[in-house]
Design a protein around this motif. Structure first.
Motif, PDB file in Angstrom:
ATOM      1  N   ALA A 110       0.859  -1.183   0.000  1.00 20.25           N
ATOM      2  CA  ALA A 110       0.000   0.000   0.000  1.00 20.25           C
ATOM      3  C   ALA A 110       0.892   1.229   0.000  1.00 20.25           C
ATOM      4  CB  ALA A 110      -0.916   0.000   1.216  1.00 20.25           C
ATOM      5  N   SER A 111       0.528   2.180  -0.840  1.00 21.04           N
ATOM      6  CA  SER A 111       1.278   3.431  -0.883  1.00 21.04           C
ATOM      7  C   SER A 111       0.288   4.578  -0.802  1.00 21.04           C
ATOM      8  CB  SER A 111       2.109   3.521  -2.168  1.00 21.04           C
ATOM      9  OG  SER A 111       1.257   3.441  -3.292  1.00 21.04           O
ATOM     10  N   SER A 112       0.746   5.686  -0.208  1.00 22.13           N
ATOM     11  CA  SER A 112      -0.153   6.823  -0.057  1.00 22.13           C
ATOM     12  C   SER A 112       0.559   8.117  -0.412  1.00 22.13           C
ATOM     13  CB  SER A 112      -0.693   6.900   1.372  1.00 22.13           C
ATOM     14  OG  SER A 112       0.357   7.156   2.272  1.00 22.13           O
ATOM     15  N   GLN A 113      -0.238   9.131  -0.668  1.00 23.93           N
ATOM     16  CA  GLN A 113       0.304  10.453  -0.948  1.00 23.93           C
ATOM     17  C   GLN A 113       0.704  11.107   0.371  1.00 23.93           C
ATOM     18  OE1 GLN A 113      -2.879  12.415  -2.992  1.00 23.93           O
ATOM     19  NE2 GLN A 113      -2.565  11.274  -4.877  1.00 23.93           N
ATOM     20  N   ALA A 114       1.677  11.972   0.301  1.00 22.33           N
ATOM     21  CA  ALA A 114       2.154  12.635   1.509  1.00 22.33           C
ATOM     22  C   ALA A 114       1.200  13.737   1.972  1.00 22.33           C
ATOM     23  CB  ALA A 114       3.537  13.227   1.268  1.00 22.33           C
ATOM     24  N   GLN A 115       0.472  14.313   1.055  1.00 24.22           N
ATOM     25  CA  GLN A 115      -0.410  15.430   1.382  1.00 24.22           C
ATOM     26  C   GLN A 115      -1.800  14.922   1.749  1.00 24.22           C
ATOM     27  OE1 GLN A 115      -0.496  18.365  -1.655  1.00 24.22           O
ATOM     28  NE2 GLN A 115      -1.805  19.752  -0.506  1.00 24.22           N
ATOM     29  N   LYS A 116      -2.352  15.482   2.832  1.00 23.68           N
ATOM     30  CA  LYS A 116      -3.681  15.109   3.297  1.00 23.68           C
ATOM     31  C   LYS A 116      -4.735  15.708   2.377  1.00 23.68           C
ATOM     32  CE  LYS A 116      -6.498  15.117   7.473  1.00 23.68           C
ATOM     33  NZ  LYS A 116      -6.553  15.513   8.882  1.00 23.68           N
ATOM     34  N   GLY A 117      -5.731  14.893   2.032  1.00 25.06           N
ATOM     35  CA  GLY A 117      -6.824  15.347   1.174  1.00 25.06           C
ATOM     36  C   GLY A 117      -7.970  15.914   1.994  1.00 25.06           C
ATOM     37  N   SER A 118      -8.983  16.414   1.330  1.00 29.43           N
ATOM     38  CA  SER A 118     -10.120  17.023   2.020  1.00 29.43           C
ATOM     39  C   SER A 118     -11.221  16.017   2.341  1.00 29.43           C
ATOM     40  CB  SER A 118     -10.701  18.160   1.174  1.00 29.43           C
ATOM     41  OG  SER A 118     -11.120  17.649  -0.082  1.00 29.43           O
ATOM     42  N   SER A 119     -11.182  14.836   1.723  1.00 29.52           N
ATOM     43  CA  SER A 119     -12.182  13.806   2.018  1.00 29.52           C
ATOM     44  C   SER A 119     -11.483  12.467   2.211  1.00 29.52           C
ATOM     45  CB  SER A 119     -13.212  13.722   0.894  1.00 29.52           C
ATOM     46  OG  SER A 119     -12.570  13.344  -0.306  1.00 29.52           O
TER      47      SER A 119
END
Length: 179
Positions: free
Chosen positions: A136-145
């Motif tokens: 699993a990989s994720s973006q470093a920036q938090k999203g709004s939803s």
């Protein structure tokens, strides 16, 4: 000139001009016949995995572990966990539960654009077992939803007795398939 001396001299000059007698590249017999050293065939092969698109985890399902794995062999269980995300432009891949089982991987809701991927899937033809490795990989920036990451794929129903599922290289769970 004496003919007895002429022919050997001409032959020597001809051989010298052509580079002399050629040498063949010889390979030792032990190297060319290495099947005697390794007689066992590789028993691993690629597991036939068909990704399924167009689904989401229903709101009544609460995922608590970092990665949660399911092996689903019937449509009733599948429909109780997943809903169809039908739009005008997408195609929903429906598994054939007569010949396939569904492997599902999900994780808790997150605000970071997270994607679950199948990194490898192999079948051991000698033991009739299979292994699937997920990352699993994720973006470093938090999203709004928030989203609930999901990976779905179908594998052949017959043939595999044990399916080991890994998070990276660590064994997460083992499924015993119904015969």
């Amino acid at each position: 000139m004496n003919l007895r001396l002429f022919f050997p001299a001409a032959l020597t000059i001809l051989i010298a001009s052509c580079g002399g007698p050629s040498q063949k590249n010889t390979i030792p017999v032990a190297v060319t016949n290495d099947t005697a050293i390794n007689v066992q065939a590789d028993a691993s092969s690629s597991l036939d995995v068909q990704p399924l698109n167009g689904y989401f985890v229903k709101n009544n399902i609460k995922v608590k572990d970092s990665l949660t794995y399911w092996l689903i062999d019937n449509p009733a269980t599948f429909d109780s966990i997943f809903g169809m995300a039908q739009t005008m432009n997408n195609k929903i891949d429906r598994p054939d539960f007569g010949t396939q089982m569904v492997v599902a991987v999900t994780m808790p809701a997150t605000f970071y654009g997270t994607q679950i991927q199948l990194s490898s899937a192999t079948a051991d033809d000698l033991t009739n077992n299979a292994e699937m490795h997920f990352v699993a990989s994720s973006q470093a920036q938090k999203g709004s939803s928030s989203i609930v990451p999901l990976w779905l794929g179908s594998i052949p129903k017959t043939g595999k007795s044990v399916i080991k599922v890994y998070t990276g290289d660590q064994l997460a769970t083992t499924f015993k398939a119904k015969e």
